[in-house]
Design a protein around this motif. Structure first.
Motif, short mmCIF file in Angstrom:
data_model
loop_
_atom_site.label_atom_id
_atom_site.label_comp_id
_atom_site.label_asym_id
_atom_site.label_seq_id
_atom_site.Cartn_x
_atom_site.Cartn_y
_atom_site.Cartn_z
N VAL A 1 0.87 -1.18 0.00
CA VAL A 1 0.00 0.00 0.00
C VAL A 1 0.91 1.23 0.00
O VAL A 1 1.76 1.37 0.88
CB VAL A 1 -0.92 -0.01 1.24
N CYS A 2 0.75 2.08 -1.01
CA CYS A 2 1.58 3.28 -1.12
C CYS A 2 0.73 4.50 -0.78
O CYS A 2 -0.50 4.46 -0.87
CB CYS A 2 2.11 3.43 -2.54
N VAL A 3 1.39 5.59 -0.40
CA VAL A 3 0.65 6.82 -0.08
C VAL A 3 1.25 7.99 -0.86
O VAL A 3 2.44 7.96 -1.20
CB VAL A 3 0.70 7.12 1.44
N PRO A 4 0.43 9.02 -1.16
CA PRO A 4 0.95 10.18 -1.89
C PRO A 4 1.59 11.19 -0.93
O PRO A 4 1.23 11.22 0.26
CB PRO A 4 -0.30 10.78 -2.52
N PRO A 5 2.51 12.01 -1.42
CA PRO A 5 3.18 12.98 -0.53
C PRO A 5 2.21 14.03 0.01
O PRO A 5 2.49 14.67 1.03
CB PRO A 5 4.23 13.63 -1.45
N LEU B 1 11.45 3.61 -10.09
CA LEU B 1 10.07 3.17 -9.95
C LEU B 1 10.02 2.06 -8.90
O LEU B 1 10.86 1.15 -8.91
CB LEU B 1 9.52 2.64 -11.28
N LEU B 2 9.03 2.14 -8.01
CA LEU B 2 8.92 1.14 -6.93
C LEU B 2 8.40 -0.18 -7.51
O LEU B 2 7.34 -0.21 -8.13
CB LEU B 2 7.97 1.67 -5.85
N VAL B 3 9.12 -1.29 -7.29
CA VAL B 3 8.63 -2.60 -7.76
C VAL B 3 8.23 -3.53 -6.63
O VAL B 3 7.43 -4.43 -6.83
CB VAL B 3 9.63 -3.33 -8.70
N ALA B 4 8.79 -3.35 -5.44
CA ALA B 4 8.43 -4.22 -4.31
C ALA B 4 8.95 -3.62 -3.02
O ALA B 4 9.72 -2.65 -3.04
CB ALA B 4 9.00 -5.61 -4.49
N LEU B 5 8.51 -4.21 -1.92
CA LEU B 5 8.98 -3.79 -0.61
C LEU B 5 9.32 -5.06 0.16
O LEU B 5 8.59 -6.05 0.08
CB LEU B 5 7.85 -3.02 0.09
N VAL B 6 10.45 -5.06 0.86
CA VAL B 6 10.77 -6.21 1.70
C VAL B 6 10.72 -5.73 3.15
O VAL B 6 11.29 -4.69 3.47
CB VAL B 6 12.16 -6.78 1.37
N ALA B 7 10.00 -6.45 3.99
CA ALA B 7 9.87 -6.04 5.39
C ALA B 7 10.59 -7.03 6.28
O ALA B 7 10.47 -8.24 6.10
CB ALA B 7 8.40 -5.96 5.77
N ARG B 8 11.32 -6.51 7.24
CA ARG B 8 12.07 -7.37 8.15
C ARG B 8 11.13 -8.35 8.88
O ARG B 8 11.44 -9.52 9.04
CB ARG B 8 12.81 -6.50 9.18
N THR B 9 9.97 -7.86 9.30
CA THR B 9 9.04 -8.72 10.02
C THR B 9 8.60 -9.91 9.16
O THR B 9 8.40 -11.01 9.64
CB THR B 9 7.79 -7.94 10.45
N GLY C 1 0.73 8.30 -5.02
CA GLY C 1 0.40 7.23 -4.06
C GLY C 1 0.15 5.90 -4.73
O GLY C 1 -0.49 5.02 -4.15
N GLN C 2 0.67 5.75 -5.97
CA GLN C 2 0.43 4.48 -6.67
C GLN C 2 1.67 3.63 -6.72
O GLN C 2 2.79 4.13 -6.74
CB GLN C 2 -0.05 4.77 -8.10
N MET C 3 1.43 2.32 -6.78
CA MET C 3 2.50 1.33 -6.94
C MET C 3 3.05 1.45 -8.37
O MET C 3 2.32 1.79 -9.29
CB MET C 3 1.87 -0.04 -6.69
N GLY C 4 4.36 1.20 -8.52
CA GLY C 4 4.94 1.23 -9.86
C GLY C 4 5.32 2.64 -10.32
O GLY C 4 5.82 2.83 -11.42
N ARG C 5 5.07 3.65 -9.46
CA ARG C 5 5.44 5.04 -9.78
C ARG C 5 6.76 5.40 -9.07
O ARG C 5 7.22 4.65 -8.22
CB ARG C 5 4.31 5.99 -9.31
N PRO C 6 7.36 6.54 -9.40
CA PRO C 6 8.62 6.90 -8.74
C PRO C 6 8.49 6.95 -7.21
O PRO C 6 7.52 7.51 -6.69
CB PRO C 6 8.93 8.28 -9.31
N LEU C 7 9.48 6.36 -6.56
CA LEU C 7 9.51 6.37 -5.10
C LEU C 7 10.04 7.72 -4.62
O LEU C 7 11.08 8.18 -5.09
CB LEU C 7 10.43 5.24 -4.61
#
Ligand SMILES: NC(=O)C1=CN([C@@H]2O[C@H](COP(=O)(O)OP(=O)(O)OC[C@H]3O[C@@H](n4cnc5c(N)ncnc54)[C@H](O)[C@@H]3O)[C@@H](O)[C@H]2O)C=CC1
Ligand SMILES: O=c1[nH]c(=O)c2[nH+]cn([C@@H]3O[C@H](COP(=O)(O)O)[C@@H](O)[C@H]3O)c2[nH]1
Ligand SMILES: [K+]
Length: 540
Positions: free
Chosen positions: A145-149, A241-249, A174-180
């Motif tokens: 889930v991404c959020v806009p600035p 561009l954001l492709v994924a997120l890895v979370a430590r948990t 706030g969309q996935m696949g857009r610039p982080l």
């Protein structure tokens, strides 16, 4: 027999016999033949309809035990789903809108089975569900889930309480696949008193973030997370561009899935999807193929129709690499037609599902054990596997389905109520945690989407062929499937079959023995005579 008979005519023997008939019948145990030791009946003897004129189902039968010379963990459940797909777990989840969407399909494939995405969705949405499974990589969140600035902290607080997690990537729009653009975590937000502040003002900007580039594997991601001591690692392309997120948990709880159903080369999870036989379904097939679906299930209660024949031939011509599962069928003739059109597997079962009313409404169908045995016998001649679809309510039923020749069991109600199925839990008046489960031919499901499959949107009368109900919470697929497979292994060990192929060789050679159970025998096989009891499925 003939010699015994004539010996009985002999005067001396006749006298002996009158004195001690039991002595005469006693056989020297060292001379016992295989025939003397045969117990019960072969499947052929049970299901030869010329003799019985009856259809039987799983509960009518019991498998007789064989000889055990191996451990329960040695039982190999590898099986054939279709001509080209094998599974390490013989369980497939039904294409129903309360059973299989992408979360379920991912969980099923990780556990060695397969999920079939239902078709009560728009073409785009169904193809998207398939794509989510194909993109899945253990440990990588592919659609965070991404959020806009421009979002305020107040809005973020609401999102956090709704979703239950605390860190979010900030991307353009706030969309996935857009610039982080940055990341907001608890550390950025906790001590800000003005909750009207926008995220752009308090986020950790991209320039200060630890990120990794697309293509990195989980081991490398894990190392970077450990070194940087961060909680979240965004994975981006060369152009950010954001492709994924890895979370430590997630990494901490990420376990290995040794049985996972994967493509042998690209290692993606396999997934199937259902379609109908309307002309518009060809568009659906094209979209599913573009999303790289591995198998298509043609979803119909009576598969032996010209509509389906044409659809099978068309898919096999346009997309020969996609496996086509045709059905449903319950007779040899139906099966022969669909196999000759090119089906790679058949789905067997008509009107026997827990939510089905087809046999009552349409007077058509067949008791499931008879359907599975007869269709499997025919399909086996062509080397085509079958799925025993519906009517499965215990691991024992799966053992019986495999024993009668099925490659795998397709389950709706058995898997409904697990946390990976679509829909929210709710509580009954007695405080039981429940989820909805409904037939795809129920009025509810037809209203949602499958409407025009029935009588077109203009039709005045909708005839339901299914009901809508509830099932109890069963926890996660990742605990439930191991319970089921362990049950199946115990059953196969008792029968004396070390693998599914050995079990089916025993079936064909008549070495697998069965007995029919009277109503009293069925009662005896269940729990009885207790004042009360509690059924705990497993201890893990
Ligand atoms: N396994 C089972 O026993 C049953 C399953 N179901 C489930 O309910 C859902 C709907 O099943 P069905 O009603 O059998 O769906 P279906 O799509 O096969 O049939 C619905 C109606 O549309 C007609 N039809 C299909 N393609 C056509 C075409 N190209 N042109 C003209 N008419 C066409 C059929 O003849 C039938 O009257 C499925 O998800 C199925 O799995 C429903 C009843 C029984
Ligand atoms: O007669 C029917 N009316 C329906 O509305 C319906 N919806 C699903 N199905 C079929 O039932 C299977 C699931 O059955 P179980 O809950 O017993 O596993 C499924 O896999 C389907 O084959 C239906 N059959
Ligand atoms: K039924």
């Amino acid at each position: 027999m003939a010699t015994n008979g004539s010996a009985a005519m002999n005067g001396k023997d006749a006298k002996d016999r009158s004195r001690s008939p039991r002595k005469e019948l006693k056989k020297d145990p060292s001379k016992l033949t295989e025939e003397d030791l045969k117990d019960g009946f072969s499947a052929q003897e049970i299901f030869s309809s010329a003799i019985t004129k009856s259809g039987y189902t799983y509960d009518d039968l019991i498998c007789l035990p064989g000889h055990i010379n191996f451990g329960v963990h040695d039982v190999n459940l590898t099986t054939r789903f279709s001509r080209k797909i094998t599974l390490k777990t013989p369980i497939v989840s039904s294409p129903m809108d309360t059973v299989t969407e992408s979360n379920m399909a991912i969980a099923m494939a990780l556990e060695g089975g397969l999920g079939v995405i239902h078709t009560n969705l728009s073409i785009e949405a169904q193809a998207n569900e398939v794509a989510r499974v194909k993109k899945f990589k253990a440990g990588f969140i592919i659609d965070p889930v991404c959020v806009p600035p421009t979002m305020t902290l107040e809005e973020l607080d609401q999102l956090k309480s709704k979703l239950g997690f605390t860190g979010f990537p900030v991307t353009e729009n706030g969309q996935m696949g857009r610039p982080l653009l940055g990341l907001v975590t608890k550390r950025d937000t906790d001590f800000i008193t003005d909750r009207k502040t926008r995220l752009s003002a308090i986020m950790t900007p991209l320039s200060q973030l630890v990120t990794e580039k697309e293509g990195i594997d989980l081991k490398q991601a894990n190392e970077t997370l450990q070194k940087s001591k961060k909680g979240k690692l965004p994975i981006i392309t060369n152009t950010n561009l954001l492709v994924a997120l890895v979370a430590r948990t997630d990494i901490k709880k990420n376990v290995e899935f040794p049985n996972a159903t994967k493509h042998p080369v690209n290692k993606e999870l396999l997934v199937a999807a259902a379609i109908g036989t309307r002309p518009a379904d060809r568009e659906r097939v094209r979209a599913l193929a573009a999303a790289r679906v591995d198998a298509i299930i043609i979803d119909s209660s009576q598969g032996d129709s010209v509509f389906q024949h044409e659809m099978i031939k068309w898919i096999k011509k346009e997309f020969p690499e996609i496996q086509v599962v045709a059905g449903n069928v319950v007779t040899k003739q139906q099966a022969k037609h669909l196999i000759e059109c090119g089906a790679d597997a058949l789905r067997v079962g008509m009107g026997i599902g827990s939510i089905c009313t087809t046999q009552e409404v349409c007077a058509c169908g067949r008791a499931q054990a008879s359907a599975v045995y007869n269709v499997a016998k025919l399909a086996n001649l062509y080397g085509v596997p079958i799925l025993a679809d519906g009517g499965i309510s215990s691991p024992g039923h799966i053992v019986k389905a495999l024993s009668l020749g099925a490659g795998a069991a397709m389950c709706g109600s058995l898997l409904a109520g697990t946390s990976e199925t679509p829909g929210e839990y709710f509580y009954s008046e007695e405080g039981k945690r429940l989820k909805r489960y409904r037939g795809m031919g129920s009025i509810d499901a037809m209203k949602k989407g499958s409407d025009d499959r029935y009588f077109g949107t203009t039709s005045a009368i909708k005839v339901a062929q299914g009901v809508s109900g509830t099932v109890q919470d069963k926890g996660s697929i990742h605990r439930y499937i191991p319970y089921l497979t362990q049950g199946i292994r115990h059953g196969m060990q008792d029968i004396g079959a070390k693998s599914v192929s050995e079990l089916q060789d025993m079936l064909q050679q008549g070495h697998l023995r069965f007995e029919l159970r009277s109503a009293a025998a069925q009662r005896e096989g269940g729990v009885h005579g207790l004042h009360s009891f509690e059924r705990k499925l497993f201890d893990a």
